[in-house]
Design a protein around this motif. Structure first.
Motif, PDB file in Angstrom:
ATOM      1  N   THR A 232       0.862  -1.179   0.000  1.00 24.70           N
ATOM      2  CA  THR A 232       0.000   0.000   0.000  1.00 24.70           C
ATOM      3  C   THR A 232       0.897   1.227   0.000  1.00 24.70           C
ATOM      4  N   LEU A 233       0.661   2.116  -0.967  1.00 25.22           N
ATOM      5  CA  LEU A 233       1.397   3.373  -1.036  1.00 25.22           C
ATOM      6  C   LEU A 233       0.514   4.486  -0.503  1.00 25.22           C
ATOM      7  N   SER A 234       1.035   5.264   0.433  1.00 20.99           N
ATOM      8  CA  SER A 234       0.280   6.396   0.961  1.00 20.99           C
ATOM      9  C   SER A 234       1.215   7.575   1.156  1.00 20.99           C
ATOM     10  N   ALA A 235       0.630   8.767   1.117  1.00 15.87           N
ATOM     11  CA  ALA A 235       1.370  10.011   1.311  1.00 15.87           C
ATOM     12  C   ALA A 235       0.386  11.053   1.822  1.00 15.87           C
ATOM     13  N   PRO A 236       0.866  12.120   2.469  1.00 18.53           N
ATOM     14  CA  PRO A 236      -0.038  13.112   3.060  1.00 18.53           C
ATOM     15  C   PRO A 236      -0.989  13.736   2.037  1.00 18.53           C
ATOM     16  N   ASN A 237      -2.270  13.729   2.384  1.00 19.99           N
ATOM     17  CA  ASN A 237      -3.303  14.352   1.550  1.00 19.99           C
ATOM     18  C   ASN A 237      -3.281  13.832   0.115  1.00 19.99           C
ATOM     19  N   PHE A 238      -3.047  12.532  -0.005  1.00 20.18           N
ATOM     20  CA  PHE A 238      -2.921  11.910  -1.325  1.00 20.18           C
ATOM     21  C   PHE A 238      -3.614  10.558  -1.260  1.00 20.18           C
ATOM     22  N   GLU A 239      -4.324  10.200  -2.294  1.00 19.21           N
ATOM     23  CA  GLU A 239      -5.086   8.949  -2.277  1.00 19.21           C
ATOM     24  C   GLU A 239      -4.158   7.748  -2.304  1.00 19.21           C
ATOM     25  N   SER A 240      -4.416   6.780  -1.437  1.00 16.36           N
ATOM     26  CA  SER A 240      -3.591   5.578  -1.361  1.00 16.36           C
ATOM     27  C   SER A 240      -3.964   4.570  -2.445  1.00 16.36           C
ATOM     28  N   ILE A 241      -3.005   3.737  -2.799  1.00 17.60           N
ATOM     29  CA  ILE A 241      -3.293   2.623  -3.708  1.00 17.60           C
ATOM     30  C   ILE A 241      -2.652   1.367  -3.144  1.00 17.60           C
ATOM     31  N   GLN A 242      -3.090   0.227  -3.656  1.00 15.07           N
ATOM     32  CA  GLN A 242      -2.518  -1.057  -3.263  1.00 15.07           C
ATOM     33  C   GLN A 242      -2.258  -1.882  -4.514  1.00 15.07           C
ATOM     34  N   PHE A 243      -1.142  -2.587  -4.510  1.00 17.47           N
ATOM     35  CA  PHE A 243      -0.829  -3.456  -5.641  1.00 17.47           C
ATOM     36  C   PHE A 243      -0.047  -4.665  -5.142  1.00 17.47           C
ATOM     37  N   THR A 244      -0.003  -5.698  -5.959  1.00 15.06           N
ATOM     38  CA  THR A 244       0.723  -6.920  -5.615  1.00 15.06           C
ATOM     39  C   THR A 244       2.137  -6.854  -6.174  1.00 15.06           C
ATOM     40  N   VAL A 245       3.105  -7.172  -5.339  1.00 14.73           N
ATOM     41  CA  VAL A 245       4.505  -7.127  -5.756  1.00 14.73           C
ATOM     42  C   VAL A 245       4.774  -8.187  -6.822  1.00 14.73           C
ATOM     43  N   GLN A 246       5.487  -7.779  -7.855  1.00 17.26           N
ATOM     44  CA  GLN A 246       5.924  -8.702  -8.896  1.00 17.26           C
ATOM     45  C   GLN A 246       7.453  -8.762  -8.847  1.00 17.26           C
ATOM     46  N   SER A 247       7.986  -9.953  -8.631  1.00 13.82           N
ATOM     47  CA  SER A 247       9.445 -10.072  -8.554  1.00 13.82           C
ATOM     48  C   SER A 247      10.014 -11.013  -9.614  1.00 13.82           C
ATOM     49  N   SER A 248       9.144 -11.513 -10.485  1.00 11.53           N
ATOM     50  CA  SER A 248       9.611 -12.368 -11.575  1.00 11.53           C
ATOM     51  C   SER A 248       8.894 -11.972 -12.858  1.00 11.53           C
TER      52      SER A 248
ATOM     53  N   TRP B 136       0.949   6.638  -9.824  1.00 14.15           N
ATOM     54  CA  TRP B 136       0.869   7.176  -8.459  1.00 14.15           C
ATOM     55  C   TRP B 136       2.138   7.950  -8.128  1.00 14.15           C
ATOM     56  N   PHE B 137       3.299   7.338  -8.338  1.00  9.15           N
ATOM     57  CA  PHE B 137       4.561   8.012  -8.038  1.00  9.15           C
ATOM     58  C   PHE B 137       4.798   9.210  -8.960  1.00  9.15           C
ATOM     59  N   SER B 138       4.416   9.076 -10.211  1.00  8.62           N
ATOM     60  CA  SER B 138       4.600  10.184 -11.159  1.00  8.62           C
ATOM     61  C   SER B 138       3.777  11.390 -10.735  1.00  8.62           C
ATOM     62  N   ASP B 139       2.551  11.146 -10.292  1.00  7.74           N
ATOM     63  CA  ASP B 139       1.701  12.253  -9.826  1.00  7.74           C
ATOM     64  C   ASP B 139       2.258  12.878  -8.552  1.00  7.74           C
ATOM     65  N   TRP B 140       2.756  12.035  -7.639  1.00  4.53           N
ATOM     66  CA  TRP B 140       3.286  12.540  -6.368  1.00  4.53           C
ATOM     67  C   TRP B 140       4.552  13.363  -6.589  1.00  4.53           C
ATOM     68  N   LEU B 141       5.397  12.927  -7.499  1.00  7.31           N
ATOM     69  CA  LEU B 141       6.671  13.614  -7.731  1.00  7.31           C
ATOM     70  C   LEU B 141       6.588  14.646  -8.853  1.00  7.31           C
ATOM     71  N   ASP B 142       5.480  14.636  -9.567  1.00  2.00           N
ATOM     72  CA  ASP B 142       5.274  15.565 -10.691  1.00  2.00           C
ATOM     73  C   ASP B 142       6.355  15.379 -11.761  1.00  2.00           C
ATOM     74  N   THR B 143       6.690  14.129 -12.021  1.00  2.00           N
ATOM     75  CA  THR B 143       7.616  13.787 -13.105  1.00  2.00           C
ATOM     76  C   THR B 143       7.382  12.331 -13.475  1.00  2.00           C
ATOM     77  N   SER B 144       7.698  11.967 -14.688  1.00  2.00           N
ATOM     78  CA  SER B 144       7.428  10.611 -15.158  1.00  2.00           C
ATOM     79  C   SER B 144       8.435   9.621 -14.579  1.00  2.00           C
ATOM     80  N   VAL B 145       7.922   8.638 -13.819  1.00  2.00           N
ATOM     81  CA  VAL B 145       8.786   7.630 -13.195  1.00  2.00           C
ATOM     82  C   VAL B 145       8.112   6.260 -13.261  1.00  2.00           C
ATOM     83  N   ARG B 146       8.882   5.235 -12.942  1.00  2.00           N
ATOM     84  CA  ARG B 146       8.390   3.862 -12.807  1.00  2.00           C
ATOM     85  C   ARG B 146       8.838   3.324 -11.450  1.00  2.00           C
ATOM     86  N   LEU B 147       8.142   2.308 -10.966  1.00  2.00           N
ATOM     87  CA  LEU B 147       8.545   1.608  -9.753  1.00  2.00           C
ATOM     88  C   LEU B 147       8.963   0.201 -10.146  1.00  2.00           C
TER      89      LEU B 147
END
Length: 265
Positions: free
Chosen positions: A67-83, A109-120
């Motif tokens: 679960t990803l959460s940050a102040p005043n920001f909508e949380s999301i949940q996803f399943t970890v993929q390691s393969s 989610w991360f791109s919106d939070w950081l205001d730049t295009s990223v991947r996790l």
């Protein structure tokens, strides 16, 4: 008697960590520690140096769900993929590290939070990011997405000594250790070469030179000159202003807070 006072793991590099009462120590560090990382679309790693707002992201790991959460920001949940099909990512001098993309939802989610295009991404199962051979103990010593080594150890007494020299005291989270111990002299960890906690043996191989990440308040993101200004005055080393010791697990096993630490060398 030296004991373990805090165990902390950081699910995503540069994001918030979690204190746990016990952890399985793997050769690459505490279980789940910095196995994930935020990268540019080209696979270059990001840290709080460029994006301090990463410090406000709380990644909660339960089973294989994050679960990803940050102040005043909508949380999301996803399943970890390691393969799956890996993509190459780069972190410091390690290039072409096999990593598994965690999907569009996490990326958006991360791109919106950081205001730049990223991947996790998550380190691919079975990939070994080798350590600097100048400091490695064994040829197959490896780590996740930590800066360079599997575990960082700091004593409570070292922080107390530093705080006694500062106008405003700092919390331990400025330094992001995995393993905090107490019951020793300030900076005694500088002198340890081998330690054992429970059945787990570790080698302390390199002082940790500190960077500007330590000057960022992890709650307000305010920046100052401390602690680097003070550390550079009395903890200066050829590597930089040092605080804490980079550590390599030599075997695997479970450790818990309250356990006694034995100095082997």
């Amino acid at each position: 008697m030296i004991t373990v006072s805090t165990l902390t793991y950081y699910p995503i590099k540069a994001c918030r960590g979690f204190d746990v009462p016990a952890s399985n120590v793997q050769r690459m560090g505490l279980e789940h520690d910095r196995r994930m990382m935020v990268v540019t679309p080209d696979g270059e790693f990001l840290t709080q140096r460029e994006y301090p707002r990463l410090a406000l992201v709380t990644p909660t790991l339960k089973n294989e769900a994050v679960t990803l959460s940050a102040p005043n920001f909508e949380s999301i949940q996803f399943t970890v993929q390691s393969s799956g099909t890996p993509s190459p990512v780069n972190i410091w001098s390690s290039s072409g590290v096999d990593a598994i993309d965690q999907g569009d939802e996490a990326a958006i989610w991360f791109s919106d939070w950081l205001d730049t295009s990223v991947r996790l991404v998550h380190m691919a199962d079975g990939f070994k990011r080798k350590l600097n051979p100048s400091y490695a103990i064994n040829a197959d010593d490896h780590t996740g997405f930590a800066d360079g080594y599997p575990i960082l150890i700091i004593s409570e007494e070292s922080l107390q000594d530093l705080n006694s020299r500062l106008d405003s005291t700092l919390p331990m989270n400025r330094f992001r250790p995995n393993l905090v111990v107490k019951g020793c002299e300030p900076f005694a960890e500088d002198t340890w070469k081998r330690i054992r906690i429970g059945d787990v043996e570790m080698a302390l191989v390199k002082p940790c030179p500190r960077c500007v990440v330590t000057t960022i308040d992890k709650e307000t993101l305010a920046k100052s000159k401390e602690p680097l200004k003070t550390l550079s005055g009395y903890r200066n080393h050829e590597l930089g202003a040092i605080f804490g010791m980079n550590t390599i697990p030599l075997n695997e096993g479970k450790i818990e807070t309250g356990m006694t630490m034995e100095i082997l060398e």
